[in-house]
Design an enzyme around this catalytic site. Structure first.
Site, mmCIF file in Angstrom:
data_model
loop_
_atom_site.group_PDB
_atom_site.id
_atom_site.type_symbol
_atom_site.label_atom_id
_atom_site.label_comp_id
_atom_site.label_asym_id
_atom_site.label_seq_id
_atom_site.Cartn_x
_atom_site.Cartn_y
_atom_site.Cartn_z
ATOM 1 N N ALA A 53 0.771 -1.174 0.027
ATOM 2 C CA ALA A 53 -0.121 0.120 0.000
ATOM 3 C C ALA A 53 0.642 1.062 -0.012
ATOM 4 O O ALA A 53 0.089 2.349 0.171
ATOM 5 C CB ALA A 53 -1.098 0.070 1.031
ATOM 6 N N ALA A 54 2.016 1.245 -0.146
ATOM 7 C CA ALA A 54 2.909 2.317 -0.349
ATOM 8 C C ALA A 54 2.551 3.078 -1.558
ATOM 9 O O ALA A 54 2.212 4.444 -1.336
ATOM 10 C CB ALA A 54 4.441 2.129 -0.449
ATOM 11 N N GLY A 55 2.266 2.519 -2.470
ATOM 12 C CA GLY A 55 1.873 3.298 -3.958
ATOM 13 C C GLY A 55 0.461 3.624 -3.633
ATOM 14 O O GLY A 55 -0.012 4.697 -4.478
HETATM 15 O O1 RIB Z 1 -1.369 -2.304 -3.287
HETATM 16 C C1 RIB Z 1 -1.420 -3.157 -2.146
HETATM 17 C C2 RIB Z 1 -2.970 -3.969 -2.688
HETATM 18 O O2 RIB Z 1 -2.729 -4.763 -3.758
HETATM 19 C C3 RIB Z 1 -3.133 -5.207 -1.306
HETATM 20 O O3 RIB Z 1 -3.810 -4.339 -0.460
HETATM 21 C C4 RIB Z 1 -3.716 -6.353 -2.279
HETATM 22 O O4 RIB Z 1 -5.113 -6.321 -2.075
HETATM 23 C C5 RIB Z 1 -3.458 -5.791 -3.745
HETATM 24 O O5 RIB Z 1 -4.765 -5.216 -4.334
#
Ligand code: RIB
Length: 295
Positions: A240-242
């Site tokens: 989830a950084a991006g």
């Molecule tokens: O960018 C991270 C996300 O990518 C995760 O939460 C996972 O579910 C995928 O969709």
């Protein structure tokens, strides 16, 4: 200004591992966490935490109701989160001791976004509103076509990179956000300057934002280039950084900040996110991100 995020909602099964499992290997994980995730859900949480009025549209199965509750608790309007038959999308995520991840997706209900659902949702939006997309649901190209006809601004976080991405009408985008893998996939070259040159020539009206991990980020349009270094932190989970970067960058540009400020604010927020385990739960609140940005 309102942002409609038409995007995925996933249940994330996060396994801490010594190393990513190898072909033919059977390996025990060190721990398991079950989290809210999906690039769509994470980006809605990021937008809302950044202070943007956010609507989320997408599909879940019956066991995914808690994802809708989580979005609502984050202040996101969930009127257009629809429950369908079939299973909720999920992700199997391995996280190694350096915080790097490896993600296996099952799209599930995310593949049940239909053209009629899109038409129904877009009726509630007008020229000047923004639609944000990722590449984890069905009908992404259709949403782009209809949103462009409506006069909405369109942002795409082009993740994940696959054949479907290459077929999208990317020339309709106002903002295209890619990491180095997605950028190389679209541009056919791995060098960041080369990616910027190819994609700005191909999509002249689009602002390209290329994130480069510890190398920072680069925004490009026409001949203009703005570079921003990454913030140095100890990463424990880069998931989830991006997504955090995308939500905070959009907040910055939508409130009229300069590109330098929008990139710097997004870099600060995503740096905070990687210091915590999880996806949506790791995304910082506006005040915290702003304090870190200024500090
Ligand atoms: O960018 C991270 C996300 O990518 C995760 O939460 C996972 O579910 C995928 O969709």
């Amino acid at each position: 200004m309102r942002v409609l995020n038409f995007g995925s909602l996933n249940i994330d099964y996060v396994y801490q591992v010594d190393h990513f499992v190898q072909p033919g290997e059977t390996m025990s994980s060190l721990s398991l966490q079950v989290n809210c995730g999906g690039k769509g859900l994470n980006q809605s949480v990021a937008l809302s935490r950044a202070g943007v009025e956010t609507w989320h549209a997408g599909c879940i199965g019956p066991e995914g109701i808690f994802l809708k509750d989580r979005l609502q608790a984050a202040g996101v309007d969930v009127t257009f989160v629809r429950q369908v038959e079939g299973s909720t999308g999920h992700a199997i995520i391995q996280v190694d001791p350096t915080g790097q991840n490896s993600i296996l997706l099952h799209g599930g209900a995310n593949g049940q976004v239909t053209e009629s659902f899109v038409d129904e949702v877009l009726k509630g939006f007008s020229p000047g509103d923004v639609v944000l997309l990722q590449n984890e649901i069905s009908c992404v190209g259709y949403i782009m076509d209809r949103a462009a006809e409506l006069g909405m601004s369109i942002a795409l976080n082009a993740a994940p990179a696959n054949e479907k991405l290459a077929g999208l009408p990317l020339e309709k985008l106002d903002w295209l956000l890619v990491n180095e893998v997605e950028g190389a996939f679209l541009a056919g070259t791995e060098d960041p300057e080369g990616i910027a040159r190819v994609l700005t020539e191909r999509y002249p009206r689009t602002m390209l934002v290329l994130t480069l991990g510890v190398q920072g980020s680069l925004a490009a349009k026409g001949d203009r280039r703005v570079r921003m270094p990454a913030r140095t932190v100890k990463a424990v989970d880069t998931t989830a950084a991006g997504d955090t970067f995308t939500g905070y960058f959009l907040r910055g540009v939508l409130e009229g900040r300069s590109l330098e400020e929008a990139l710097g604010f997004a870099a600060a927020a995503s740096a905070l996110a990687v210091t915590r385990v999880g996806a949506a739960d790791a995304i910082p609140a506006y005040d915290e991100a702003m304090a870190f940005y200024r500090g």
